[in-house]
Design an enzyme around this catalytic site. Structure first.
Site, mmCIF file in Angstrom:
data_model
loop_
_atom_site.group_PDB
_atom_site.id
_atom_site.type_symbol
_atom_site.label_atom_id
_atom_site.label_comp_id
_atom_site.label_asym_id
_atom_site.label_seq_id
_atom_site.Cartn_x
_atom_site.Cartn_y
_atom_site.Cartn_z
ATOM 1 N N ARG A 1 0.988 -1.122 0.044
ATOM 2 C CA ARG A 1 -0.065 -0.232 -0.047
ATOM 3 C C ARG A 1 0.961 1.231 0.015
ATOM 4 O O ARG A 1 2.130 1.164 0.113
ATOM 5 C CB ARG A 1 -1.002 0.145 1.316
ATOM 6 C CG ARG A 1 -1.955 -1.067 1.150
ATOM 7 C CD ARG A 1 -2.823 -0.726 2.538
ATOM 8 N NE ARG A 1 -2.443 -1.214 3.682
ATOM 9 C CZ ARG A 1 -2.324 -0.366 4.634
ATOM 10 N NH1 ARG A 1 -2.763 0.932 4.714
ATOM 11 N NH2 ARG A 1 -1.901 -0.877 5.852
ATOM 12 N N VAL B 1 7.507 -8.022 9.833
ATOM 13 C CA VAL B 1 8.996 -7.773 9.953
ATOM 14 C C VAL B 1 9.563 -7.295 11.153
ATOM 15 O O VAL B 1 10.487 -7.170 11.384
ATOM 16 C CB VAL B 1 9.384 -6.941 8.628
ATOM 17 C CG1 VAL B 1 9.300 -7.424 7.369
ATOM 18 C CG2 VAL B 1 8.636 -5.514 8.748
ATOM 19 N N SER C 1 11.384 9.515 8.163
ATOM 20 C CA SER C 1 10.474 10.479 8.208
ATOM 21 C C SER C 1 11.049 12.041 8.668
ATOM 22 O O SER C 1 11.789 11.969 9.435
ATOM 23 C CB SER C 1 9.179 10.276 9.200
ATOM 24 O OG SER C 1 8.492 11.130 9.109
ATOM 25 N N TYR D 1 6.916 7.454 17.323
ATOM 26 C CA TYR D 1 7.383 7.229 16.117
ATOM 27 C C TYR D 1 8.633 8.171 15.782
ATOM 28 O O TYR D 1 9.280 7.719 14.868
ATOM 29 C CB TYR D 1 5.987 7.896 15.255
ATOM 30 C CG TYR D 1 6.251 7.881 13.897
ATOM 31 C CD1 TYR D 1 5.956 6.530 13.120
ATOM 32 C CD2 TYR D 1 6.403 9.152 13.108
ATOM 33 C CE1 TYR D 1 5.836 6.634 11.663
ATOM 34 C CE2 TYR D 1 6.215 9.038 11.477
ATOM 35 C CZ TYR D 1 6.050 7.830 10.947
ATOM 36 O OH TYR D 1 5.979 7.834 9.579
ATOM 37 N N ALA E 1 11.044 8.440 17.706
ATOM 38 C CA ALA E 1 12.255 8.062 18.445
ATOM 39 C C ALA E 1 12.439 6.814 17.353
ATOM 40 O O ALA E 1 13.633 6.419 17.095
ATOM 41 C CB ALA E 1 11.765 7.488 19.717
HETATM 42 P P1 NAP Z 1 0.663 2.752 4.954
HETATM 43 O O1 NAP Z 1 -0.162 3.404 3.611
HETATM 44 O O2 NAP Z 1 0.004 2.716 6.269
HETATM 45 O O3 NAP Z 1 1.306 1.299 4.457
HETATM 46 C C1 NAP Z 1 1.821 0.783 5.502
HETATM 47 C C2 NAP Z 1 2.378 -0.521 4.940
HETATM 48 O O4 NAP Z 1 3.387 -1.214 5.937
HETATM 49 C C3 NAP Z 1 1.402 -1.552 4.294
HETATM 50 O O5 NAP Z 1 1.891 -2.326 3.486
HETATM 51 C C4 NAP Z 1 1.322 -2.661 5.613
HETATM 52 O O6 NAP Z 1 1.083 -3.941 5.122
HETATM 53 C C5 NAP Z 1 2.663 -2.505 5.975
HETATM 54 N N1 NAP Z 1 3.238 -3.104 7.322
HETATM 55 C C6 NAP Z 1 2.582 -2.586 8.330
HETATM 56 N N2 NAP Z 1 3.067 -3.394 9.508
HETATM 57 C C7 NAP Z 1 3.885 -4.161 9.133
HETATM 58 C C8 NAP Z 1 4.604 -5.424 9.661
HETATM 59 N N3 NAP Z 1 4.569 -5.595 10.663
HETATM 60 N N4 NAP Z 1 5.175 -6.146 8.858
HETATM 61 C C9 NAP Z 1 5.327 -5.826 7.465
HETATM 62 N N5 NAP Z 1 4.694 -4.891 6.877
HETATM 63 C C10 NAP Z 1 3.992 -4.204 7.603
HETATM 64 O O7 NAP Z 1 1.953 3.672 4.814
HETATM 65 P P2 NAP Z 1 2.707 4.610 4.085
HETATM 66 O O8 NAP Z 1 2.002 5.909 4.430
HETATM 67 O O9 NAP Z 1 2.614 4.261 2.654
HETATM 68 O O10 NAP Z 1 4.035 4.710 4.868
HETATM 69 C C11 NAP Z 1 5.229 4.029 4.310
HETATM 70 C C12 NAP Z 1 6.369 4.240 5.201
HETATM 71 O O11 NAP Z 1 6.679 5.624 4.966
HETATM 72 C C13 NAP Z 1 6.223 4.102 6.729
HETATM 73 O O12 NAP Z 1 7.406 3.502 7.030
HETATM 74 C C14 NAP Z 1 6.015 5.592 7.136
HETATM 75 O O13 NAP Z 1 6.381 5.628 8.662
HETATM 76 C C15 NAP Z 1 6.732 6.224 6.297
HETATM 77 N N6 NAP Z 1 6.350 7.750 6.182
HETATM 78 C C16 NAP Z 1 5.109 8.251 5.641
HETATM 79 C C17 NAP Z 1 4.740 9.312 5.417
HETATM 80 C C18 NAP Z 1 3.446 9.718 5.054
HETATM 81 O O14 NAP Z 1 3.209 10.788 5.234
HETATM 82 N N7 NAP Z 1 2.733 8.810 4.501
HETATM 83 C C19 NAP Z 1 5.672 10.339 5.984
HETATM 84 C C20 NAP Z 1 7.039 10.054 6.069
HETATM 85 C C21 NAP Z 1 7.410 8.827 6.346
HETATM 86 P P3 NAP Z 1 -0.312 -4.513 5.700
HETATM 87 O O15 NAP Z 1 -1.398 -3.576 5.175
HETATM 88 O O16 NAP Z 1 -0.583 -5.815 5.298
HETATM 89 O O17 NAP Z 1 -0.306 -4.312 7.162
#
Ligand code: NAP
Length: 247
Positions: A16, A65, A143, A156, A158
């Protein structure tokens, strides 16, 4: 410039949001991708299908993971399927936002486990394989919150700051070997994670972003491809993709 065609990558949380965009961008450039997910197999299979329809190669791999044994199995599955591993993108992440007074031990531990301990679990499982590559890459999706802090996000922040320290230290250890280790620090990117923020807070955030919009997952994916292709002399760095919100 590294020819990435035929290389093999694991993208954790690739089902996702940002991870899915990264998986699609890498596959569109000839990289075979293991698309890891934790619970939503349909979303992961949909990404695989999209990649295959576009002529790329990918498979979906379930693993939590934050569990070291499951991380090892994920790496083994990828090696069994594609015979090698060149690129690890540590992208899986969750939030459990609450002010520090309200945060529970469970909120703290789960966020550290999924965002930070997963990076150790995956990197330690993958490293010997990545080191066999002539252009090994570990790319950690940290992030802006790890750099600037975030209200209600001690856990988060940390974890994400921990990823940056990890990135620099491992980069130092591996610099001579041709494997680079970098972090990407996204600002606010339009995914389900940010869509979960209440509307009024979202409006306040956008008003503070110099670019006056949320970023797109594809804009983070371009950064990952850049580090894979052109990043031979880039290691230990934080690539900020945040619309100017933090400089
Ligand atoms: P997201 O849409 O919530 O997607 C999260 C993804 O991580 C999903 O594929 C989910 O799979 C997977 N996931 C969650 N827990 C897991 C686990 N224990 N083992 C394996 N996979 C797991 O998040 P996103 O916004 O795309 O964010 C992706 C990354 O970018 C994250 O590390 C987030 O902290 C970072 N980030 C995001 C933003 C933002 O604004 N969106 C900004 C800065 C950094 P399932 O659905 O199968 O659980």
């Amino acid at each position: 410039m590294v020819n990435v065609n035929g290389r093999v990558a694991i993208v954790t949380g690739g089902s996702r949001g940002i991870g899915a965009a990264i998986a699609k961008e890498l596959a569109a450039n000839g990289i075979k991708v293991a698309i890891n997910y934790n619970s939503n197999s349909e979303a992961a299979e949909a990404v695989v299908q999209e990649i295959e329809q576009a002529g790329g190669e990918a498979f979906a791999a379930q693993a939590n993971v934050s569990d070291s044994a499951q991380a090892r199995v994920l790496v083994e599955e990828t090696i069994n399927k594609y015979g090698k591993l060149d690129i690890l993108v540590n992208n899986a992440g969750i939030t459990r936002d609450r002010t520090f007074r309200k945060i529970t031990e469970e909120d703290w531990k789960s966020v550290i486990d999924v965002n930070l301990n997963s990076v150790y679990n995956m990197s330690t499982a993958a490293l010997s394989h990545i080191q066999e590559s002539d252009a090994g890459r570990i790319i950690n999706i940290s992030s802006i919150i790890g750099q600037a802090g975030g209200f209600g996000q001690t856990n988060y922040a940390a974890a994400k700051a921990g990823m940056i320290g990890f990135t620099k230290s491992l980069a130092l250890e591996l610099a001579k070997t041709g494997t680079t280790v970098n972090a990407i620090c996204p600002g606010f990117i339009d995914t389900e994670m940010v869509q979960a923020i209440p509307d009024e807070i979202r409006a306040q955030i956008v008003a503070k972003v110099p670019a006056r919009r949320f970023g797109l997952p594809e804009e983070i994916a371009c950064g990952v491809l850049y580090l894979c292709q052109d990043g031979e002399y880039i290691t230990g760095q934080q690539l900020n993709i945040n619309g100017g919100l933090y400089m």
